[in-house]
Design a protein around this motif. Structure first.
Motif, PDB file in Angstrom:
ATOM      1  N   ALA B 142       0.852  -1.196   0.000  1.00 45.65           N
ATOM      2  CA  ALA B 142       0.000   0.000   0.000  1.00 45.65           C
ATOM      3  C   ALA B 142       0.883   1.239   0.000  1.00 45.65           C
ATOM      4  CB  ALA B 142      -0.905  -0.004   1.233  1.00 45.65           C
ATOM      5  N   ALA B 143       0.726   2.055  -1.030  1.00 47.64           N
ATOM      6  CA  ALA B 143       1.549   3.265  -1.126  1.00 47.64           C
ATOM      7  C   ALA B 143       0.902   4.217  -2.123  1.00 47.64           C
ATOM      8  CB  ALA B 143       2.973   2.913  -1.562  1.00 47.64           C
ATOM      9  N   GLY B 144       1.251   5.469  -1.978  1.00 45.29           N
ATOM     10  CA  GLY B 144       0.809   6.466  -2.933  1.00 45.29           C
ATOM     11  C   GLY B 144      -0.591   6.991  -2.655  1.00 45.29           C
ATOM     12  N   ARG B 145      -1.013   7.921  -3.497  1.00 44.98           N
ATOM     13  CA  ARG B 145      -2.298   8.583  -3.282  1.00 44.98           C
ATOM     14  C   ARG B 145      -3.241   8.400  -4.460  1.00 44.98           C
ATOM     15  NH1 ARG B 145      -0.897  14.642  -1.590  1.00 44.98           N
ATOM     16  NH2 ARG B 145      -3.156  14.616  -1.407  1.00 44.98           N
ATOM     17  N   ALA B 146      -2.848   7.583  -5.459  1.00 38.76           N
ATOM     18  CA  ALA B 146      -3.621   7.531  -6.707  1.00 38.76           C
ATOM     19  C   ALA B 146      -5.040   7.016  -6.472  1.00 38.76           C
ATOM     20  CB  ALA B 146      -2.887   6.654  -7.717  1.00 38.76           C
ATOM     21  N   GLY B 147      -5.168   5.870  -5.833  1.00 39.44           N
ATOM     22  CA  GLY B 147      -6.490   5.311  -5.601  1.00 39.44           C
ATOM     23  C   GLY B 147      -7.078   4.722  -6.872  1.00 39.44           C
ATOM     24  N   LEU B 148      -8.295   4.221  -6.734  1.00 39.42           N
ATOM     25  CA  LEU B 148      -8.937   3.536  -7.857  1.00 39.42           C
ATOM     26  C   LEU B 148      -9.332   4.484  -8.980  1.00 39.42           C
ATOM     27  CD1 LEU B 148     -11.187   0.825  -6.192  1.00 39.42           C
ATOM     28  CD2 LEU B 148      -9.181   0.485  -7.650  1.00 39.42           C
ATOM     29  N   ASP B 149      -9.507   5.775  -8.650  1.00 40.10           N
ATOM     30  CA  ASP B 149      -9.925   6.711  -9.689  1.00 40.10           C
ATOM     31  C   ASP B 149      -8.976   6.676 -10.879  1.00 40.10           C
ATOM     32  OD1 ASP B 149     -12.092   7.394  -8.287  1.00 40.10           O
ATOM     33  OD2 ASP B 149     -11.437   9.417  -7.719  1.00 40.10           O
ATOM     34  N   ALA B 150      -7.687   6.418 -10.572  1.00 39.70           N
ATOM     35  CA  ALA B 150      -6.716   6.409 -11.662  1.00 39.70           C
ATOM     36  C   ALA B 150      -6.988   5.261 -12.638  1.00 39.70           C
ATOM     37  CB  ALA B 150      -5.295   6.301 -11.084  1.00 39.70           C
ATOM     38  N   ALA B 151      -7.647   4.205 -12.144  1.00 38.68           N
ATOM     39  CA  ALA B 151      -7.896   3.038 -13.005  1.00 38.68           C
ATOM     40  C   ALA B 151      -9.097   3.222 -13.910  1.00 38.68           C
ATOM     41  CB  ALA B 151      -8.084   1.794 -12.138  1.00 38.68           C
ATOM     42  N   LEU B 152      -9.904   4.255 -13.644  1.00 38.63           N
ATOM     43  CA  LEU B 152     -11.107   4.455 -14.454  1.00 38.63           C
ATOM     44  C   LEU B 152     -10.778   4.724 -15.919  1.00 38.63           C
ATOM     45  CD1 LEU B 152     -13.389   6.585 -12.104  1.00 38.63           C
ATOM     46  CD2 LEU B 152     -13.818   4.283 -12.994  1.00 38.63           C
ATOM     47  N   ALA B 153      -9.601   5.266 -16.149  1.00 36.34           N
ATOM     48  CA  ALA B 153      -9.252   5.621 -17.522  1.00 36.34           C
ATOM     49  C   ALA B 153      -8.676   4.453 -18.304  1.00 36.34           C
ATOM     50  CB  ALA B 153      -8.246   6.784 -17.497  1.00 36.34           C
ATOM     51  N   ARG B 154      -8.542   3.303 -17.673  1.00 32.87           N
ATOM     52  CA  ARG B 154      -7.907   2.182 -18.367  1.00 32.87           C
ATOM     53  C   ARG B 154      -8.838   1.636 -19.459  1.00 32.87           C
ATOM     54  NH1 ARG B 154      -3.393  -0.189 -15.304  1.00 32.87           N
ATOM     55  NH2 ARG B 154      -3.464  -1.762 -16.962  1.00 32.87           N
ATOM     56  N   ARG B 155      -8.233   1.187 -20.530  1.00 30.48           N
ATOM     57  CA  ARG B 155      -8.983   0.623 -21.655  1.00 30.48           C
ATOM     58  C   ARG B 155      -9.806  -0.577 -21.228  1.00 30.48           C
ATOM     59  NH1 ARG B 155      -4.385   0.585 -24.691  1.00 30.48           N
ATOM     60  NH2 ARG B 155      -4.236  -1.660 -24.373  1.00 30.48           N
ATOM     61  N   GLU B 156      -9.207  -1.390 -20.362  1.00 27.87           N
ATOM     62  CA  GLU B 156      -9.854  -2.641 -19.984  1.00 27.87           C
ATOM     63  C   GLU B 156     -11.191  -2.424 -19.279  1.00 27.87           C
ATOM     64  OE1 GLU B 156      -6.844  -1.710 -19.139  1.00 27.87           O
ATOM     65  OE2 GLU B 156      -5.400  -3.146 -19.944  1.00 27.87           O
ATOM     66  N   VAL B 157     -11.335  -1.271 -18.659  1.00 29.49           N
ATOM     67  CA  VAL B 157     -12.571  -1.000 -17.931  1.00 29.49           C
ATOM     68  C   VAL B 157     -13.757  -1.014 -18.887  1.00 29.49           C
ATOM     69  CG1 VAL B 157     -13.846   0.755 -16.629  1.00 29.49           C
ATOM     70  CG2 VAL B 157     -11.442   0.282 -16.099  1.00 29.49           C
ATOM     71  N   HIS B 158     -13.552  -0.444 -20.052  1.00 28.23           N
ATOM     72  CA  HIS B 158     -14.663  -0.302 -20.992  1.00 28.23           C
ATOM     73  C   HIS B 158     -14.842  -1.537 -21.876  1.00 28.23           C
ATOM     74  CE1 HIS B 158     -14.941   3.828 -19.696  1.00 28.23           C
ATOM     75  NE2 HIS B 158     -13.606   3.882 -19.794  1.00 28.23           N
ATOM     76  N   ARG B 159     -13.893  -2.453 -21.846  1.00 33.44           N
ATOM     77  CA  ARG B 159     -14.003  -3.654 -22.681  1.00 33.44           C
ATOM     78  C   ARG B 159     -14.467  -4.864 -21.885  1.00 33.44           C
ATOM     79  NH1 ARG B 159      -8.299  -3.192 -25.980  1.00 33.44           N
ATOM     80  NH2 ARG B 159      -8.838  -1.333 -27.203  1.00 33.44           N
ATOM     81  N   SER B 160     -14.589  -4.706 -20.604  1.00 33.89           N
ATOM     82  CA  SER B 160     -14.912  -5.860 -19.764  1.00 33.89           C
ATOM     83  C   SER B 160     -16.411  -5.955 -19.546  1.00 33.89           C
ATOM     84  CB  SER B 160     -14.206  -5.745 -18.419  1.00 33.89           C
ATOM     85  OG  SER B 160     -12.807  -5.663 -18.615  1.00 33.89           O
ATOM     86  N   ALA B 161     -16.877  -7.220 -19.494  1.00 32.99           N
ATOM     87  CA  ALA B 161     -18.295  -7.446 -19.237  1.00 32.99           C
ATOM     88  C   ALA B 161     -18.609  -7.277 -17.763  1.00 32.99           C
ATOM     89  CB  ALA B 161     -18.678  -8.849 -19.701  1.00 32.99           C
ATOM     90  N   ARG B 162     -17.647  -7.543 -16.929  1.00 30.12           N
ATOM     91  CA  ARG B 162     -17.857  -7.397 -15.485  1.00 30.12           C
ATOM     92  C   ARG B 162     -16.654  -6.651 -14.906  1.00 30.12           C
ATOM     93  NH1 ARG B 162     -21.994 -10.808 -14.034  1.00 30.12           N
ATOM     94  NH2 ARG B 162     -22.513 -12.286 -15.681  1.00 30.12           N
ATOM     95  N   VAL B 163     -16.960  -5.678 -14.093  1.00 28.78           N
ATOM     96  CA  VAL B 163     -15.910  -4.894 -13.441  1.00 28.78           C
ATOM     97  C   VAL B 163     -16.097  -5.030 -11.942  1.00 28.78           C
ATOM     98  CG1 VAL B 163     -14.946  -2.609 -13.073  1.00 28.78           C
ATOM     99  CG2 VAL B 163     -15.732  -3.280 -15.366  1.00 28.78           C
ATOM    100  N   PHE B 164     -15.077  -5.512 -11.291  1.00 28.69           N
ATOM    101  CA  PHE B 164     -15.074  -5.615  -9.835  1.00 28.69           C
ATOM    102  C   PHE B 164     -14.062  -4.594  -9.317  1.00 28.69           C
ATOM    103  CE2 PHE B 164     -16.273  -9.705 -11.530  1.00 28.69           C
ATOM    104  CZ  PHE B 164     -17.302 -10.133 -10.716  1.00 28.69           C
ATOM    105  N   ALA B 165     -14.513  -3.645  -8.564  1.00 22.19           N
ATOM    106  CA  ALA B 165     -13.614  -2.636  -7.983  1.00 22.19           C
ATOM    107  C   ALA B 165     -13.538  -2.861  -6.472  1.00 22.19           C
ATOM    108  CB  ALA B 165     -14.124  -1.230  -8.280  1.00 22.19           C
ATOM    109  N   ILE B 166     -12.312  -3.059  -6.007  1.00 22.30           N
ATOM    110  CA  ILE B 166     -12.117  -3.365  -4.586  1.00 22.30           C
ATOM    111  C   ILE B 166     -11.232  -2.282  -3.969  1.00 22.30           C
ATOM    112  CG2 ILE B 166     -11.461  -5.131  -2.921  1.00 22.30           C
ATOM    113  CD1 ILE B 166     -11.437  -7.145  -5.251  1.00 22.30           C
ATOM    114  N   GLY B 167     -11.768  -1.592  -2.978  1.00 25.24           N
ATOM    115  CA  GLY B 167     -10.988  -0.534  -2.324  1.00 25.24           C
ATOM    116  C   GLY B 167     -11.805   0.103  -1.231  1.00 25.24           C
TER     117      GLY B 167
END
Lengths: 432, 270
Positions: B142-167
């Motif tokens: 665990a380090a840094g301040r990015a958090g899950l918001d930084a992952a929202l821009a990933r390509r895979e988010v929009h190509r996946s049928a199911r998105v599990f966000a854990i945080g």
């Protein structure tokens, strides 16, 4: 080296320098996390709550953590204990009380390097060092003398021995903190007190004097020698010269001549000092030993005479040898070689003229002090074997004296341990 | 076999049994029908298309879309705030992510495990890949301040049928996250919180620090303050729950102490 701070003496003041570490420890301790530090990602909620619950900025200054205060307190106590604090008055209290028989015997041989007193003092110092007393003083006590405190090895009050005429009865206490200092060992040794007896051979010298000879005697052997040293009677001051007139002065002159004493001779060792008392307020008769006379006040005394009169009165603590009916002193002797007379005009003594002379002669003989070189035969005789015995059980006395310490090592260790335990508990509690 | 694999086998079997009964099996969306294939020995008899069997005298089984190459994306928050708790929130999140990876493989899906650090996703499409996922998750701190918001821009988010966000989702916007949930993509939000974040006790004077930016707040944490915090936290969690419900997403918030099996089982219940 000791240091006294606010009435507290530190036997090891250098240890207090360690206190300089405390600010660094405080700074280091403040850098550690607070006692109860919690981490949370919901700080926004907490911040809003703090602003509501704690009006202000919600970020109060950090209190000193309890564990840090406890730990530093323990360290502080340990440092103070290391410096060995004592109440100053306890620290200065004598460790070893030397009870001195300040008679003439200890100084009869007059040899300050190898004589009786010098040997005895070396023994006292040796015993004091062997007892390892606290840094401070040896307390010297002698009958009729004010108590004196000195360090180990320092010179004792020598004047006691030169001024031995007033020595009271030597009755020392038999206690483990006492050390008797005498010239000759007593028949019964003390049970608990220490004993230093100077011992040594006889100290030859005059034990008495006559009109023209010294009388020597030590250990039962007597002989005489010519007395070439002048002894005499002198005036204390000008007021005394004015006070001593008439029949009293005449009888003093006659008596001095009979005793082989010079009168008012600056070269002679003064054995009788004539002084002045305050003048009587009114005229009156005086009477003693079958004679009487009338004394008329003559206000010619100076301030010095009055002062001297009070001095004689105070020092002697005796009743006047001759007084007026109203109690005013006319003649007083202090027993230490001073005779004081109130100024006035004396009538011729009434009654048997011989009675007047005999009465005064007895007074003058009693008021006379001994010459410096004349000592009692007992003081000049052999003093036997030297004795040096340390007090029995002095360690117990020292331990009780050490009990005066304000903070002992066990107490400091306990404080430190308690502080450490409290600090750990506080840290543990804060970490939960 | 680890906890994740055991969980996956049991849960997958249960899901298959329920799907055979015609009930909605997976969180976030119904199992879409994708076609038929000939029956093979070992197939669940409940998947047999009995009507077709009667007409053609041949056995076919229904194939759901997810079993035909569905992609699951598992996003794991590894910001500094995830290092809180006992076990840490990151530990709980990693266990859940591994469980999801194993479950996805058991169900025939391709699982991509992604952190918030921009690194390439760890792909898991077959049982042997689970070990690689485990290794990747165990190596994270665990380090840094990015958090899950930084992952929202990933390509895979929009190509996946199911998105599990854990945080922990502290500082995140519920509306922005729940907007990911739409037709054809299931969204599951798994909030992991430390005990102190869920139910702080009346501890007296405390200093609360944010591990991400070091900001601190001093306050007297008495029963009143703890009650006020509980109220505020409940409101915050309710906003997430309502936002998720409006977009057909599933939401679950629990302590890091809760075993991932229990949490995931709840999410996959109908």
């Amino acid at each position: 080296m000791t240091a006294v701070v606010f009435g507290v003496e530190f036997a090891r003041p250098a240890a207090l320098l360690v206190l300089l570490v405390l600010p660094a420890l405080w700074w280091w301790g403040r850098r550690l996390p607070a006692v109860k530090e919690r981490h949370s990602g919901a700080l926004e909620i907490w911040r809003a709550l703090a602003a509501t619950l704690n009006p202000g900025d919600g970020r109060r200054g950090r209190r000193a953590p309890a564990h840090l205060v406890a730990a530093l307190g323990g360290v502080l106590l340990a440092i103070v204990a290391l410096a060995a604090p004592r109440r100053a008055e306890v620290a200065h209290a004598p460790v070893l009380v030397v009870e001195v028989d300040a008679g003439a015997a200890l100084v009869a041989d007059g040899d300050v390097e190898t004589g009786r007193l010098a040997r005895a003092l070396r023994s006292v110092a040796d015993i004091a060092r062997s007892l390892q007393p606290r840094p401070g003083a040896i307390e010297w006590r002698a009958p009729g003398r004010p108590t004196r405190a000195t360090a180990i090895g320092a010179a004792p009050p020598f004047e006691w021995f030169r001024d031995g005429a007033d020595a009271g009865v030597f009755a020392p206490a038999d206690a483990p903190d006492r050390l008797w200092l005498v010239a000759r060992a007593p028949a019964g040794l003390p049970e608990r007190a220490g004993l230093v007896a100077a011992g040594g051979a006889a100290a030859p010298g005059p034990v008495a004097w006559t009109k023209d000879r010294w009388i020597h005697g030590a250990g039962g052997v007597w002989n005489t020698s010519p007395r070439n040293e002048p002894l005499g009677v002198g005036f204390a001051d000008d007021a005394a010269r004015d006070a001593w007139t008439g029949p009293p002065l005449d009888v003093v002159r006659l008596w001095a001549s009979d005793r082989g004493l010079q009168f008012d001779d600056a070269d002679a060792e003064v054995l009788l000092r004539l002084a002045a008392l305050p003048p009587p307020v009114r005229a009156g008769d005086v009477e003693r030993d079958g004679w009487s006379a009338t004394l008329v006040p003559r206000d010619r005394t100076e301030g010095g005479g009055e002062r001297l009169g009070r001095d004689v009165t105070a020092r002697s603590g005796r009743a006047p040898w001759l007084a007026l009916a109203d109690g005013s002193a006319v003649v007083m002797a202090d027993g230490r070689g001073t005779l004081a007379l109130a100024p006035g005009l004396w009538s011729e003594p009434r009654g048997d003229p011989a009675a007047f002379a005999l009465s005064w002669a007895r007074l003058l003989d009693g008021a006379l002090r001994e010459p410096d070189r004349v000592l009692p035969e007992l003081a000049r005789g052999p003093m036997g074997s030297p004795v040096a015995i340390a007090p029995q059980g002095f360690g117990g006395v020292a331990a009780r004296a050490a009990g005066g310490a304000m903070l002992s090592w066990p107490q400091a260790a306990l404080a430190l341990a308690a502080a450490a335990a409290f600090a750990l508990a506080a840290r543990w509690h804060g970490a939960q | 076999m680890g906890r994740a694999e055991r969980f996956a086998l049991r849960t997958a079997a249960g899901l298959r049994r329920r799907e055979g009964g015609g009930r909605a099996p997976r969180p976030g969306a119904d199992a879409a029908f994708d076609g038929l294939r000939p029956y093979r020995e070992g197939d669940d008899p409940r998947g047999i298309d009995w009507g077709l069997l009667a007409r053609s005298d041949r056995a076919f089984v229904r194939v759901a879309r997810r079993e035909a190459g569905e992609t699951w994306l598992v996003l794991v928050d590894r910001s500094a705030s995830m290092g809180i708790g006992d076990p840490t929130k990151l530990q709980a999140a990693s266990e859940a992510a591994l469980g999801l990876a194993a479950l996805g493989v058991a169900l025939g899906a391709e699982v991509l495990v992604v952190g918030d650090d921009g690194a390439a996703p760890v792909r898991c499409a077959a049982p042997p890949h689970i070990a690689a996922v485990r290794t990747a998750l165990e190596g994270r701190r665990a380090a840094g301040r990015a958090g899950l918001d930084a992952a929202l821009a990933r390509r895979e988010v929009h190509r996946s049928a199911r998105v599990f966000a854990i945080g922990d989702f502290f500082g995140a916007d519920p509306l922005r996250w729940c907007a990911l949930g739409r037709a054809g993509r299931a969204l599951v939000l798994i909030q992991v919180l430390a005990d102190f974040e869920i139910a702080p006790g009346a501890e007296g004077e405390v200093e609360i620090a944010d591990p991400e930016d070091g900001a601190r707040v001093m306050l007297d944490l008495d029963a009143r303050a703890a009650g006020r915090y509980d109220l505020e936290l409940s409101h915050w969690l309710e906003r997430w729950r309502q936002s998720a419900a409006r977009r057909g997403a599933r939401h679950d918030a629990a302590s890091s102490r809760v075993p991932f099996e229990d949490r995931l089982r709840r999410l996959f219940e109908p």
